[in-house]
Design a protein around this motif. Structure first.
Motif, mmCIF file in Angstrom:
data_model
loop_
_atom_site.group_PDB
_atom_site.id
_atom_site.type_symbol
_atom_site.label_atom_id
_atom_site.label_comp_id
_atom_site.label_asym_id
_atom_site.label_seq_id
_atom_site.Cartn_x
_atom_site.Cartn_y
_atom_site.Cartn_z
ATOM 1 N N TYR A 1 -3.000 0.993 -8.124
ATOM 2 C CA TYR A 1 -3.330 0.578 -6.596
ATOM 3 C C TYR A 1 -4.064 -0.813 -6.572
ATOM 4 C CZ TYR A 1 -4.718 0.330 -1.974
ATOM 5 O OH TYR A 1 -5.263 -0.060 -0.784
ATOM 6 N N LYS B 1 -3.101 -4.435 -5.390
ATOM 7 C CA LYS B 1 -3.803 -5.177 -4.280
ATOM 8 C C LYS B 1 -4.315 -6.440 -4.747
ATOM 9 C CE LYS B 1 -7.545 -4.154 -1.410
ATOM 10 N NZ LYS B 1 -8.547 -3.131 -0.852
ATOM 11 N N LYS C 1 1.136 -1.300 0.046
ATOM 12 C CA LYS C 1 -0.045 0.046 0.081
ATOM 13 C C LYS C 1 1.003 1.190 -0.052
ATOM 14 C CE LYS C 1 -4.359 -0.477 1.760
ATOM 15 N NZ LYS C 1 -5.413 -0.381 2.784
ATOM 16 N N HIS D 1 2.612 2.071 -3.389
ATOM 17 C CA HIS D 1 1.686 2.439 -4.474
ATOM 18 C C HIS D 1 0.620 3.496 -4.184
ATOM 19 C CE1 HIS D 1 3.311 -0.643 -6.901
ATOM 20 N NE2 HIS D 1 3.228 -1.655 -5.853
ATOM 21 N N ARG D 2 0.835 4.091 -2.984
ATOM 22 C CA ARG D 2 -0.066 5.162 -2.550
ATOM 23 C C ARG D 2 -0.233 6.400 -3.601
ATOM 24 N NH1 ARG D 2 3.762 5.814 1.501
ATOM 25 N NH2 ARG D 2 4.747 8.000 1.468
#
Length: 160
Positions: free
Chosen positions: A145, A149, A135, A138-139
């Motif tokens: 994202y 995920k 997380k 890739h925020r």
């Protein structure tokens, strides 16, 4: 565009559980057989979350269509482009935190992925650490994202 600030699940879990209880009571009067559970980052101690709440509604396969029709009356349809024969997604209007509901027929691939994936994650601190790292990496790329995920869960999910 960045994903909203990430924070520890501990900051939102009490509110998330209250939302779950509220929606369980609401759906008890609306649906027949079903199970509503808290999933997502806000459900896992130690996980990072965007501060939103994810609920997973499991319904018998034969009642999936009727459940989706009933939910259209009280929730807002979201991301219809990802809907499938075994997945529908909604938003709970007016909840104290942004709240989504994913609806799946019991025993479907999506049901297994939501239920088992979050169970496995919650049971393994090393997976929680890896999830948080993914997380954080890739925020600042929300377009990637969700893909990252999904790939993360693919790494440790075995649908059998």
């Amino acid at each position: 565009m960045e994903i909203p600030e990430l924070r520890p699940a501990a900051e939102v879990i009490t509110t998330a559980r209250a939302i779950l209880a509220h929606e369980q009571a609401r759906l008890a009067a609306l649906l027949g057989e079903h199970e509503l559970a808290l999933v997502g980052g806000s459900s896992v101690p130690g996980a990072l979350t965007k501060g939103d709440v994810d609920l997973h509604l499991r319904v018998p396969a034969a009642g999936f269509g009727a459940a989706v029709a009933a939910l259209r009356e009280i929730y807002v349809v979201v991301r219809p482009e990802i809907w499938q024969e075994s997945l529908a997604t909604f938003e709970v209007p007016g909840a104290p935190l942004p709240t989504g509901v994913a609806v799946t027929p019991v025993g479907s691939e999506h049901d297994t992925r939501f239920r088992r994936g979050w169970q496995l994650l919650a049971a393994d601190p090393a997976l929680v650490d890896a999830y948080n790292a993914m997380k954080l990496r890739h925020r600042d790329r929300p377009e990637k994202y969700e893909q990252r995920k999904s790939a993360f869960f693919d790494m440790f999910m075995d649908p059998r």
